[in-house]
Design an enzyme around this catalytic site. Structure first.
Site, PDB file in Angstrom:
ATOM      1  N   GLY A  43       0.791  -1.233   0.000  1.00  7.32           N
ATOM      2  CA  GLY A  43       0.000   0.000   0.000  1.00  7.32           C
ATOM      3  C   GLY A  43       0.817   1.275   0.000  1.00  7.32           C
ATOM      4  O   GLY A  43       0.362   2.327  -0.456  1.00  7.32           O
ATOM      5  N   ASP A  99       1.329   3.054   4.615  1.00  6.56           N
ATOM      6  CA  ASP A  99       0.273   3.821   3.958  1.00  6.56           C
ATOM      7  C   ASP A  99      -0.716   4.406   4.946  1.00  6.56           C
ATOM      8  O   ASP A  99      -1.025   5.588   4.904  1.00  6.56           O
ATOM      9  CB  ASP A  99      -0.451   2.946   2.903  1.00  6.56           C
ATOM     10  N   ASP A 102      -4.696   2.187  10.778  1.00  6.84           N
ATOM     11  CA  ASP A 102      -6.121   1.882  10.943  1.00  6.84           C
ATOM     12  C   ASP A 102      -6.323   1.270  12.328  1.00  6.84           C
ATOM     13  O   ASP A 102      -6.435   1.992  13.310  1.00  6.84           O
ATOM     14  CB  ASP A 102      -6.571   0.964   9.796  1.00  6.84           C
ATOM     15  N   LYS A 130      -6.348   7.124  10.485  1.00  4.15           N
ATOM     16  CA  LYS A 130      -7.793   7.213  10.714  1.00  4.15           C
ATOM     17  C   LYS A 130      -8.061   7.635  12.150  1.00  4.15           C
ATOM     18  O   LYS A 130      -7.446   7.111  13.079  1.00  4.15           O
ATOM     19  CB  LYS A 130      -8.451   5.853  10.447  1.00  4.15           C
ATOM     20  N   PHE A 151     -13.461   3.749   4.450  1.00  2.00           N
ATOM     21  CA  PHE A 151     -12.555   2.922   3.651  1.00  2.00           C
ATOM     22  C   PHE A 151     -12.131   3.676   2.397  1.00  2.00           C
ATOM     23  O   PHE A 151     -12.952   4.047   1.573  1.00  2.00           O
ATOM     24  CB  PHE A 151     -13.188   1.572   3.290  1.00  2.00           C
ATOM     25  N   VAL A 152     -10.834   3.903   2.279  1.00  2.00           N
ATOM     26  CA  VAL A 152     -10.316   4.692   1.159  1.00  2.00           C
ATOM     27  C   VAL A 152      -9.449   3.846   0.225  1.00  2.00           C
ATOM     28  O   VAL A 152      -8.855   2.855   0.648  1.00  2.00           O
ATOM     29  CB  VAL A 152      -9.500   5.913   1.663  1.00  2.00           C
ATOM     30  N   ASP A 158      -5.572  -0.253  -1.678  1.00  4.20           N
ATOM     31  CA  ASP A 158      -6.408  -1.129  -2.491  1.00  4.20           C
ATOM     32  C   ASP A 158      -7.683  -1.560  -1.799  1.00  4.20           C
ATOM     33  O   ASP A 158      -7.826  -1.477  -0.580  1.00  4.20           O
ATOM     34  CB  ASP A 158      -5.634  -2.408  -2.828  1.00  4.20           C
ATOM     35  N   ARG A 164      -5.201   0.578  -6.779  1.00  2.00           N
ATOM     36  CA  ARG A 164      -3.910   1.098  -6.308  1.00  2.00           C
ATOM     37  C   ARG A 164      -3.352   2.150  -7.257  1.00  2.00           C
ATOM     38  O   ARG A 164      -2.602   3.026  -6.853  1.00  2.00           O
ATOM     39  CB  ARG A 164      -2.888  -0.041  -6.189  1.00  2.00           C
TER      40      ARG A 164
HETATM   41  P1  IMP Z   1      -4.034  -1.803  10.470  1.00  2.00           P
HETATM   42  O1  IMP Z   1      -5.499  -2.122  10.691  1.00  2.00           O
HETATM   43  O2  IMP Z   1      -3.649  -0.501  11.114  1.00  2.00           O
HETATM   44  O3  IMP Z   1      -3.170  -2.945  10.902  1.00  2.00           O
HETATM   45  O4  IMP Z   1      -3.856  -1.610   8.900  1.00  2.00           O
HETATM   46  C1  IMP Z   1      -3.488  -2.686   8.085  1.00  2.00           C
HETATM   47  C2  IMP Z   1      -3.488  -2.376   6.641  1.00  2.00           C
HETATM   48  O5  IMP Z   1      -4.827  -2.389   6.226  1.00  2.00           O
HETATM   49  C3  IMP Z   1      -2.946  -1.046   6.144  1.00  2.00           C
HETATM   50  O6  IMP Z   1      -1.564  -1.022   6.004  1.00  2.00           O
HETATM   51  C4  IMP Z   1      -3.631  -0.982   4.797  1.00  2.00           C
HETATM   52  O7  IMP Z   1      -2.903  -1.706   3.820  1.00  2.00           O
HETATM   53  C5  IMP Z   1      -4.961  -1.653   5.088  1.00  2.00           C
HETATM   54  N1  IMP Z   1      -6.017  -0.640   5.283  1.00  2.00           N
HETATM   55  C6  IMP Z   1      -6.495  -0.140   6.438  1.00  2.00           C
HETATM   56  N2  IMP Z   1      -7.447   0.783   6.202  1.00  2.00           N
HETATM   57  C7  IMP Z   1      -7.566   0.843   4.851  1.00  2.00           C
HETATM   58  C8  IMP Z   1      -8.382   1.632   3.961  1.00  2.00           C
HETATM   59  O8  IMP Z   1      -9.207   2.479   4.341  1.00  2.00           O
HETATM   60  N3  IMP Z   1      -8.193   1.386   2.628  1.00  2.00           N
HETATM   61  C9  IMP Z   1      -7.311   0.483   2.136  1.00  2.00           C
HETATM   62  N4  IMP Z   1      -6.524  -0.239   2.922  1.00  2.00           N
HETATM   63  C10 IMP Z   1      -6.661  -0.063   4.269  1.00  2.00           C
HETATM   64 MG    MG Z   2      -3.832  -3.280   1.794  1.00  2.00          MG
END
Ligand code: IMP
Ligand code: MG
Length: 182
Positions: A43, A99, A102, A130, A151-152, A158, A164
């Site tokens: 990402g 990237d 979340d 976020k 969700f972006v 992606d 992407r």
């Molecule tokens: P985490 O939930 O902080 O562990 O995020 C894990 C991964 O989920 C990020 O590095 C992104 O690749 C993906 N991700 C989280 N939120 C989004 C979103 O809104 N769009 C696309 N990918 C996301």
């Molecule tokens: Mg991803």
């Protein structure tokens, strides 16, 4: 692809302006030091390329591949490292790039791995963060944009490996996300 978006959140000029600012700040903070960048793929691909070209410092780049999403708009909670060993970062000034922050699980897992190698310093940089309660307590030192909990996609981000290549970031339509999940 544009039709699958509810709206454009960050257009190319907005992203570029913010990258100029982030790069200037990082360049200033790490002047006279040799930076080691650990980037989390896939990402962050566009972000890494565009940000690092704006940083005129000596630096090393390592890419990690981590999976935490399995084709849905919700995190699975499990973080898998796709390579057996990290580069040797002992005594180095490390900047982790990703990237989006979340749930925080991915970056918390990556940070723990890097910390175990005893770097001299360790900071986190994300393009997007976020605004939400996270599963793991983690804050980034450099944040491109704080965004709502939506969700972006685009600019590297992606949904099921698509979107992407959009040059901007947009909010995916909820019905598109729901359809593709079936
Ligand atoms: P985490 O939930 O902080 O562990 O995020 C894990 C991964 O989920 C990020 O590095 C992104 O690749 C993906 N991700 C989280 N939120 C989004 C979103 O809104 N769009 C696309 N990918 C996301
Ligand atoms: Mg991803």
């Amino acid at each position: 692809m544009r039709g699958d978006l509810e709206r454009v959140l960050l257009d190319e000029p907005a992203i570029n302006r913010r990258l100029d600012e982030l790069a200037a700040q990082i360049t200033c903070d790490y002047r006279n030091r040799e930076l080691t960048v650990i980037a989390v793929l896939t990402g962050s691909l566009m972000f890494i390329a565009d940000l690092l070209r704006r940083i005129p410092l000596a630096l090393k780049l390592h890419c990690l591949s981590v999976a935490s999403y399995h084709g849905q708009t919700q995190t699975s909670g499990e973080v898998t490292f796709r390579q057996p060993a990290l580069p040797d970062v002992t005594g180095r000034d490390v900047l982790i790039l990703d990237d989006i922050l979340d749930s925080g699980r991915t970056l918390a897992a990556v940070r723990e791995k890097v910390e175990a190698a005893a770097p001299r310093s360790l900071r986190l940089c994300v393009l997007l963060s976020k605004k939400k309660q996270r599963a793991r307590e983690i804050a980034a030192d450099y944040v491109g944009f704080e965004i709502e909990d939506e969700f972006v996609v685009g600019y590297g981000l992606d949904f099921m490996e698509r979107y992407r290549n959009l040059p901007y970031i947009g909010v995916l339509r909820k019905d598109v996300a729901a359809q593709s999940k079936r």
